[in-house]
Design an enzyme around this catalytic site. Structure first.
Site, PDB file in Angstrom:
ATOM      1  N   GLU A   7       0.832  -1.204   0.000  1.00  0.00           N
ATOM      2  CA  GLU A   7       0.000   0.000   0.000  1.00  0.00           C
ATOM      3  C   GLU A   7       0.870   1.259   0.000  1.00  0.00           C
ATOM      4  O   GLU A   7       1.959   1.279   0.578  1.00  0.00           O
ATOM      5  CB  GLU A   7      -0.927  -0.014   1.219  1.00  0.00           C
ATOM      6  N   CYS A  10       3.559   8.537   1.136  1.00  0.00           N
ATOM      7  CA  CYS A  10       4.049   7.580   2.130  1.00  0.00           C
ATOM      8  C   CYS A  10       4.197   6.251   1.392  1.00  0.00           C
ATOM      9  O   CYS A  10       3.211   5.719   0.879  1.00  0.00           O
ATOM     10  CB  CYS A  10       3.055   7.488   3.281  1.00  0.00           C
ATOM     11  N   CYS A  34       6.196  -7.196   6.924  1.00  0.00           N
ATOM     12  CA  CYS A  34       7.322  -6.709   7.730  1.00  0.00           C
ATOM     13  C   CYS A  34       7.822  -7.825   8.630  1.00  0.00           C
ATOM     14  O   CYS A  34       7.022  -8.605   9.161  1.00  0.00           O
ATOM     15  CB  CYS A  34       6.896  -5.508   8.575  1.00  0.00           C
ATOM     16  N   CYS A  60       6.216  -4.940  15.788  1.00  0.00           N
ATOM     17  CA  CYS A  60       5.681  -3.880  16.644  1.00  0.00           C
ATOM     18  C   CYS A  60       4.216  -4.221  16.966  1.00  0.00           C
ATOM     19  O   CYS A  60       3.429  -4.448  16.043  1.00  0.00           O
ATOM     20  CB  CYS A  60       5.795  -2.526  15.962  1.00  0.00           C
ATOM     21  N   CYS A 107       1.129  -2.255  15.395  1.00  0.00           N
ATOM     22  CA  CYS A 107       1.127  -2.000  13.956  1.00  0.00           C
ATOM     23  C   CYS A 107       0.403  -3.109  13.187  1.00  0.00           C
ATOM     24  O   CYS A 107       0.677  -4.295  13.378  1.00  0.00           O
ATOM     25  CB  CYS A 107       2.573  -1.884  13.488  1.00  0.00           C
ATOM     26  N   CYS A 132      -0.892   6.067   9.941  1.00  0.00           N
ATOM     27  CA  CYS A 132       0.313   5.382  10.409  1.00  0.00           C
ATOM     28  C   CYS A 132      -0.026   4.120  11.185  1.00  0.00           C
ATOM     29  O   CYS A 132      -0.855   4.155  12.087  1.00  0.00           O
ATOM     30  CB  CYS A 132       1.071   6.311  11.354  1.00  0.00           C
TER      31      CYS A 132
END
Ligand code: SF4
Length: 346
Positions: free
Chosen positions: A94, A107, A114, A118, A121, A339
């Site tokens: 994205e 962004c 990933c 975290c 996230c 975010c």
């Protein structure tokens, strides 16, 4: 079976020039093709109108031009646009366009999924499939620049590497993409308009300093207390704050570039005076500023945005110590584009 053709954009300019010389052609033909690929946005060899038909055919016999497709686009009430970007092998990442009165920011993602974990996230819930190639990062920027011109009547002004993935875990490709974005033969953007945001990989921060990169550095800090940070960002156990601090001091010594700390305040996690005091101590090690970011929930009861009192306590205590702190409201929340929310939900 026909051998798989190589993506021509994996070649450097010198490699392209050599390719033409090996074929008995002139090296400058490589420059022409390079310009078509990186400056004029050719999607097919047929687009290269100042290259002879025979050469275009020869290129088509040897190479492909992989490019991304924006599969799906969502617009937020605040103007933010989220793109689901399909890569040549069918995987999806994205990218987000964030418009404000004075700037339009892209962004971009650097990895499919990933490998870090975290807890706050949404991307962390996706398995890391692979790193993005330089052209896949570059193309996200090009497509957002087109959207910026189309919907906001102005070119893209800034780029942040805050999409899916940890950019420093795909360092070489991120650097190659930035090289194309900033080079006059590519998009010609100033590196000072680019921010690479990392969760904090000390070894790679030092490498960036040694490589004398010109872009800006942001670190997702979220806590300056090891036990708290490890709880929300478990890799902190491997890269503890002492190592991060040392790397950031090295970064500043080498580059003289201010560091931005990205910091979310969560209720019951990092909303006490002790947390702010630790942050103030951490900020003293190298010139820095703090972005206090509004949290975007990701269907997890554990993480709740702290109230305005806690945010005000952070802001005023940081100010007392002359540390610039900016409260950043979230954009694109209604389309999961903010975010930490990128998770291929579309
Ligand atoms: S915050 Fe960044 S580094 Fe952490 S899991 Fe999400 S995408 Fe990865």
């Amino acid at each position: 079976m026909e051998p798989k053709k190589k993506d021509i954009r994996a070649l450097t300019k010198d490699e392209l020039r050599n390719f033409f010389m090996d074929k008995g052609d002139k090296a400058f033909r490589g420059n022409q093709v390079y310009e078509w690929l990186w400056n004029k946005g050719a999607h097919t060899f047929a687009d290269m109108t100042n290259v002879s038909k025979a050469t275009r055919k020869m290129l088509g016999d040897n190479f492909v031009i992989n490019h991304i497709e924006v599969d799906h686009m969502q617009k937020s009430a605040d103007g933010t646009i989220k793109n689901a970007v399909r890569l040549h092998d069918g995987l999806v990442v994205e990218s987000v366009l964030i418009p404000t009165a004075s700037r339009t920011t892209a962004c971009v993602s650097s990895q499919v999924g990933c490998s870090l974990d975290c807890k706050f996230c949404a991307t962390a819930r996706l398995k890391r499939m692979r790193n993005l190639n330089p052209d896949e990062i570059f193309d996200q920027v090009v497509s957002i620049d087109k959207q910026s011109k189309l919907y906001f009547d102005r070119p893209l002004s800034n780029i942040v590497f805050m999409g899916m993935g940890e950019p420093l875990m795909n360092y070489n490709n991120v650097l190659k993409a930035i090289d194309k974005i900033t080079s006059p033969e590519g998009l010609g953007m100033s590196p000072r308009r680019i921010t690479v945001s990392t969760s904090g990989v000390p070894k790679m921060i030092k490498k960036m300093a040694d490589d004398k990169v010109k872009f800006k550095l942001a670190v997702s800090l979220h806590s300056a207390i090891d036990e708290v940070r490890t709880e929300i960002m478990p890799f902190n156990e491997t890269f503890p704050l002492n190592d991060l601090r040392e790397a950031l001091q090295y970064w500043y010594a080498q580059t003289k570039n201010l560091i931005t700390y990205e910091y979310v305040i969560w209720e019951g996690i990092n909303d006490t005076k002790k947390d702010v005091e630790a942050l103030i101590q951490f900020c003293k090690f190298a010139p820095s500023k703090v972005n206090l970011i509004e949290y975007n929930p990701i269907d997890d009861d554990h993480f709740k945005q702290a109230g305005s009192q806690a945010i005000e306590m952070y802001r005023s205590m940081l100010e007392q110590y002359h540390i610039t702190a900016t409260v950043r409201r979230s954009r694109g929340k209604d389309i999961d584009a903010a975010c930490g929310q990128l998770a291929n939900k579309t």
